[in-house]
Enzyme design. Structure first.
Site, mmCIF file in Angstrom:
data_model
loop_
_atom_site.group_PDB
_atom_site.id
_atom_site.type_symbol
_atom_site.label_atom_id
_atom_site.label_comp_id
_atom_site.label_asym_id
_atom_site.label_seq_id
_atom_site.Cartn_x
_atom_site.Cartn_y
_atom_site.Cartn_z
ATOM 1 N N LYS A 78 0.831 -1.213 0.000
ATOM 2 C CA LYS A 78 0.000 0.000 0.000
ATOM 3 C C LYS A 78 0.865 1.263 0.000
ATOM 4 C CE LYS A 78 -1.748 1.783 4.002
ATOM 5 N NZ LYS A 78 -1.705 3.206 4.325
ATOM 6 N N ASN A 79 1.806 1.322 0.942
ATOM 7 C CA ASN A 79 2.516 2.589 1.120
ATOM 8 C C ASN A 79 3.525 2.866 0.012
ATOM 9 O OD1 ASN A 79 0.938 3.164 3.285
ATOM 10 N ND2 ASN A 79 2.436 2.531 4.834
ATOM 11 N N CYS A 116 -5.573 7.925 8.870
ATOM 12 C CA CYS A 116 -5.854 7.337 10.181
ATOM 13 C C CYS A 116 -5.630 8.351 11.295
ATOM 14 C CB CYS A 116 -4.915 6.140 10.421
ATOM 15 S SG CYS A 116 -5.397 4.669 9.514
ATOM 16 N N ARG A 152 -0.692 15.058 13.011
ATOM 17 C CA ARG A 152 0.038 14.595 11.814
ATOM 18 C C ARG A 152 0.414 15.815 10.963
ATOM 19 N NH1 ARG A 152 -2.476 9.031 9.391
ATOM 20 N NH2 ARG A 152 -0.407 8.993 8.460
ATOM 21 N N ASP A 197 3.513 0.284 12.102
ATOM 22 C CA ASP A 197 2.308 -0.267 11.463
ATOM 23 C C ASP A 197 2.065 -1.732 11.837
ATOM 24 O OD1 ASP A 197 2.065 2.204 10.362
ATOM 25 O OD2 ASP A 197 2.768 1.639 8.367
ATOM 26 N N ARG A 200 -9.033 0.000 3.612
ATOM 27 C CA ARG A 200 -8.109 0.996 3.048
ATOM 28 C C ARG A 200 -6.760 0.354 2.711
ATOM 29 N NH1 ARG A 200 -6.723 5.125 6.961
ATOM 30 N NH2 ARG A 200 -5.138 5.300 5.389
#
Ligand code: EPZ
Length: 427
Positions: free
Chosen positions: A22-23, A117, A122, A305, A397
């Site tokens: 994903k990232n 999230c 952030r 994570d 997600r």
């Protein structure tokens, strides 16, 4: 509203395939904006964050074609806009990559403040610091971040904190910028290296990705490419922990074992057996699981994570474990949900003290963010009785078809829709 219903207690056994990261994917897709020739990206995960990225590109004027379920051809030749509106950007954190990519493409970018999230504060000050170092002016215009540069030029960037997003954004903005850009105190995650490899495959000149100094020598033109996204080490880690939590024996396939080392090392300390192969790891449990101390840190430290998933495993281990969150301000919001399932966890600021009870019980719970949701799935698979997880859009997600994948190794998990809704696809 969809929910996962899990009947716990089955030992997970068999083989499970890991998807693209994903990232990495959420940075590679915006990166295509830096090139006017078509690019083909393979091994793209089937997750909602990717759908949002593709939809934003489409709204900007790109042609997006699905060649296979995990392969897209994208052409940005027709892109004229440099603006990503609130409705799209608010849905995910990674929308900030459109700042670097659009700035690098046109010297102009307007992107709404990103969502994502809820992990505490952030900020994006380091992203802006990088853009400013390359000669861009930035302002917050009614919630839109507005970047503008008459002419970008290479520059020296020193990050005050190690940040994945700002490191990637600095590379995106610098890759076609005349001169040499030096990024110091850079993040070193595998997806940083993947973005550099992707851009280099288009003709960029980026060196040092994966170390804390990255040098980008600007090139005037990037050409089309075909590129495959690296495997998702967090999805792999999640399956590894699920196997261990259920006392199972699972071959996690399609991984790069080197990327999993921080997870593998810790799991072995807890008493989990792990055999490494070229592109797979076998995870199996014989004896009891034991306590551990974990502190999350930027790569190559233990990944934040994976913190909720490992904390869940430790509720099943003997003794008292200490888990310290070293990256995010608030990443223990899931603990209340685990307590409902019988976990004994005390949280003091960024430290969780977990007293292993050896067992969990099924309960109705809510996913408060992506990895919290993954942790609840693991807890549900290991627990006695039925667990119902609400707010699973957080999980979707970042995990594609997780219930189907886990069913393939014996997990009793299904998605229930009330009322039934069709899966919304961006394209
Ligand atoms: C990326 O977030 C990931 N998201 C996160 O994954 C992951 O938790 C995080 O990196 C750390 O590995 C994506 O790749 C889309 P950071 P990012 O910038 O880039 C501070 C998941 O579950 N900071 O590395 O937003 C920040 O507050 C998710 O998949 C600043 O102070 O994270 C944090 O404490 C969630 N100023 C630390 O740096 C800035 O300008 C690391 O953040 C930027 C960050």
């Amino acid at each position: 509203m969809d929910k996962f219903v899990i009947r716990g207690g089955n030992r997970l056994m068999g083989e499970i395939q890991v998807s693209g990261a994903k990232n990495a994917a959420v940075a590679l897709i915006p990166a295509v904006l830096l090139c006017d020739e078509p690019c083909v990206i393979e091994n793209v995960p089937d997750i909602s964050d990717v759908s949002i990225c593709l939809r934003i590109l489409y709204e900007l004027g790109a042609e997006v074609e699905m060649l296979k379920s995990d392969t897209y051809r994208i052409s940005c030749k027709g892109v004229r806009s440099f603006s990503v509106p609130y409705e799209s950007a608010k849905q995910m954190r990674a929308s900030y990559y459109f700042l670097g990519a659009l700035l690098g493409r046109t010297g102009r970018a307007r992107v709404s403040m990103p969502g994502g999230c809820p992990l505490g504060d952030r900020p994006i000050d380091q992203h802006l610091k990088a853009f400013n170092a390359l000669g861009a002016n930035s302002c917050n215009d009614h919630g839109m971040i507005d970047l503008h540069a008459d002419k970008l030029r290479g520059g020296q960037i020193y990050f005050d904190v190690v940040t994945v997003g700002a490191t990637m954004n600095a590379m995106l903005a610098a890759v076609k910028t005349e001169g040499l850009t030096i990024i110091e105190n850079a993040a070193k995650e595998p997806h940083i290296v993947d973005l550099a490899n992707f851009l280099n495959s288009m003709g960029a000149d980026i060196r040092g990705a994966g170390t804390d100094v990255i040098k980008v020598r600007g090139v005037s033109y990037l050409h089309g490419t075909t590129y495959s996204v690296i495997p998702d080490q967090i999805e792999a880690g999640t399956f590894m922990v699920a196997a261990a939590a259920t006392g199972g024996d699972v071959l996690v396939k399609g991984v790069i074992p080197k990327h999993l080392e921080p997870i593998t090392k810790k799991m072995r300390k807890i008493g989990v057996n792990i055999d490494e192969y070229d592109d797979a790891v076998r995870v199996w449990v014989e004896g009891p699981l034991v306590k551990a101390s974990i502190k999350t840190q930027p790569h190559p430290g233990f990944p934040t994570d994976m913190q909720p998933q490992m904390a869940t495993l430790l509720t099943l281990a003997e003794g008292t474990s200490i888990v310290t969150e070293g990256v995010w301000e608030q990443r223990f919001r899931y603990v209340d949900e685990l307590r409902r399932m019988g976990a004994d966890i005390a949280v003091n600021d960024k430290v969780a003290i977990i007293t292993g009870t050896g067992k969990l019980m099924g309960a109705p719970v809510k996913a408060c963010d992506l990895r919290a949701g993954a942790a609840l799935i693991i807890a549900g698979l290991a627990a006695h009785g039925v667990t119902e997880i609400e707010d699973i859009h957080h999980i979707e997600r970042g995990y594609g078809n997780i219930e189907t994948k886990l069913r393939g190794i014996g997990g009793d998990i299904c998605k229930v829709s009330t009322p039934p809704t069709a899966m919304k696809k961006a394209l």
